[in-house]
Design a protein around this motif. Structure first.
Motif, short mmCIF file in Angstrom:
data_model
loop_
_atom_site.label_atom_id
_atom_site.label_comp_id
_atom_site.label_asym_id
_atom_site.label_seq_id
_atom_site.Cartn_x
_atom_site.Cartn_y
_atom_site.Cartn_z
N GLU A 36 0.84 -1.21 0.00
CA GLU A 36 0.00 0.00 0.00
C GLU A 36 0.87 1.25 0.00
OE1 GLU A 36 -3.08 2.21 3.06
OE2 GLU A 36 -3.02 0.02 3.04
N SER A 37 1.93 1.24 0.80
CA SER A 37 2.84 2.39 0.88
C SER A 37 3.60 2.57 -0.42
CB SER A 37 3.81 2.20 2.04
OG SER A 37 3.13 2.09 3.28
N MET A 38 4.03 1.47 -1.04
CA MET A 38 4.77 1.54 -2.30
C MET A 38 3.88 2.07 -3.42
SD MET A 38 7.94 0.76 -1.90
CE MET A 38 8.45 0.47 -3.59
N GLU A 39 2.63 1.65 -3.45
CA GLU A 39 1.71 2.14 -4.47
C GLU A 39 1.50 3.65 -4.32
OE1 GLU A 39 -1.80 -0.20 -4.06
OE2 GLU A 39 -0.90 -2.00 -4.92
N ALA A 40 1.42 4.11 -3.09
CA ALA A 40 1.28 5.55 -2.86
C ALA A 40 2.52 6.30 -3.34
CB ALA A 40 1.05 5.82 -1.37
N TYR A 41 3.69 5.71 -3.12
CA TYR A 41 4.94 6.32 -3.58
C TYR A 41 5.00 6.37 -5.10
CZ TYR A 41 9.93 6.65 -4.67
OH TYR A 41 11.14 7.01 -5.20
N MET A 89 10.04 -8.44 -0.79
CA MET A 89 8.82 -7.66 -1.02
C MET A 89 9.02 -6.67 -2.17
SD MET A 89 6.99 -7.00 2.69
CE MET A 89 8.28 -5.92 3.34
N VAL A 90 10.20 -6.06 -2.22
CA VAL A 90 10.50 -5.12 -3.32
C VAL A 90 10.47 -5.85 -4.65
CG1 VAL A 90 12.28 -3.66 -4.33
CG2 VAL A 90 11.81 -3.52 -1.88
N SER A 91 11.10 -7.03 -4.72
CA SER A 91 11.13 -7.81 -5.96
C SER A 91 9.72 -8.20 -6.39
CB SER A 91 11.98 -9.08 -5.76
OG SER A 91 13.32 -8.74 -5.46
N LYS A 92 8.92 -8.63 -5.44
CA LYS A 92 7.55 -9.03 -5.75
C LYS A 92 6.75 -7.84 -6.23
CE LYS A 92 3.54 -11.36 -3.68
NZ LYS A 92 3.02 -12.00 -2.43
N PHE A 93 6.96 -6.68 -5.61
CA PHE A 93 6.23 -5.48 -6.03
C PHE A 93 6.61 -5.09 -7.44
CE2 PHE A 93 5.90 -0.85 -6.43
CZ PHE A 93 4.57 -0.66 -6.10
N GLU A 94 7.89 -5.21 -7.80
CA GLU A 94 8.35 -4.86 -9.14
C GLU A 94 7.73 -5.78 -10.18
OE1 GLU A 94 10.08 -2.29 -10.12
OE2 GLU A 94 10.28 -1.52 -8.08
N VAL A 95 7.63 -7.06 -9.85
CA VAL A 95 7.01 -8.02 -10.78
C VAL A 95 5.55 -7.66 -11.01
CG1 VAL A 95 6.29 -10.42 -11.08
CG2 VAL A 95 8.59 -9.90 -10.24
N VAL A 96 4.84 -7.39 -9.93
CA VAL A 96 3.43 -7.03 -10.05
C VAL A 96 3.27 -5.74 -10.86
CG1 VAL A 96 1.38 -6.29 -8.76
CG2 VAL A 96 2.79 -8.18 -7.90
N LYS A 97 4.17 -4.79 -10.65
CA LYS A 97 4.10 -3.52 -11.38
C LYS A 97 4.36 -3.74 -12.87
CE LYS A 97 7.44 -0.55 -10.89
NZ LYS A 97 8.35 0.49 -10.33
#
Length: 245
Positions: A127-132, A199-207
């Motif tokens: 949620e915080s990364m999406e806001a960023y 978590m960063v890697s997973k977020f990048e994949v989803v993005k």
């Protein structure tokens, strides 16, 4: 900065908390809950007392307000300083304990099993990364996530768990919450950096997947004929004519 109406209404102070109180109070005051209100209070003074308790309890979940936190700490110290408290002191002690119960409920995942803590920590991270990524905050949350969690355990979660243990409101379960908080803190210290990296890697994949999906949608919307298998003329944006035999 976003000039959200709610932020303006509450003057940028405990926005989510004040809005929650207003919505819930308006709902409680409807005729649908006449019977419930009759069980909660029977006089104007009891209504005022209940309102005060609700406001204090919900506002206690705003842990970012340093002034409110300082006031709560002072009230806790005062409430538990008297060996033989008066009637007013007992009421004050009950109020401050309820406030801390609400605080504990707000962050209860950090006082439970490691996997429960990780589940909700990861959800908040995304949620915080999406806001960023949307430009709603200037600092990349991942950069300070590891140290931020350790500080949160040391200066908020563990002291809160100790207070619950000291007042004995949960009986033997109070010690369990403190034990889980300390174990999670220790586990995070050893594995937290690895967890953040994952978590960063997973977020990048989803993005990246979201970008690809968006591009695919754009192609279909821009050239609906392409989905039928016909060749599209890049210059004209229309199906190319078949060559004459």
């Amino acid at each position: 900065k976003e000039q959200v109406p709610l932020a303006i209404r509450y003057k940028n102070l405990s926005i989510a908390e004040q809005n929650s109180v207003d919505i819930s109070w308006q709902l409680l005051m409807t005729s649908e809950y006449d019977a419930l209100r009759a069980c909660i209070y029977s006089s104007p003074s009891e209504l005022r007392r209940f309102r005060q308790l609700v406001v204090n309890s919900v506002m206690a979940t705003d842990i970012c307000d340093k002034e409110l936190n300082a006031l709560r700490k002072n009230r806790w110290s005062k409430a538990f300083a008297e060996q033989v408290p008066s009637s007013d002191a007992r009421n004050g002690k009950a109020t401050i304990v309820i406030e801390h119960l609400i605080q504990a409920s707000d962050v209860s995942h950090m006082m439970q099993h490691w996997h429960i803590y990780r589940k909700w920590n990861e959800s908040f991270f995304y949620e915080s990364m999406e806001a960023y990524e949307a430009g709603r905050t200037e600092k990349d949350p991942s950069e300070g996530w590891y140290n931020g969690e350790i500080g949160f355990f040391d200066f908020y979660i563990i002291p809160l768990a100790k207070k619950l243990s000291d007042c004995g409101v949960f009986g033997v379960s109070s010690d369990e919450y403190l034990s889980y908080a300390m174990k999670n803190r220790e586990e995070w210290e050893h594995r937290g950096q690895e967890v953040v990296a994952n978590m960063v890697s997973k977020f990048e994949v989803v993005k990246e997947d979201a970008v690809v999906e968006s591009d695919d949608d754009h192609v279909v919307e821009g050239n609906p004929e392409a989905v039928s298998g016909e060749e599209v003329d890049a210059d004209e944006g229309a199906p190319a004519e078949a060559p004459n035999n």
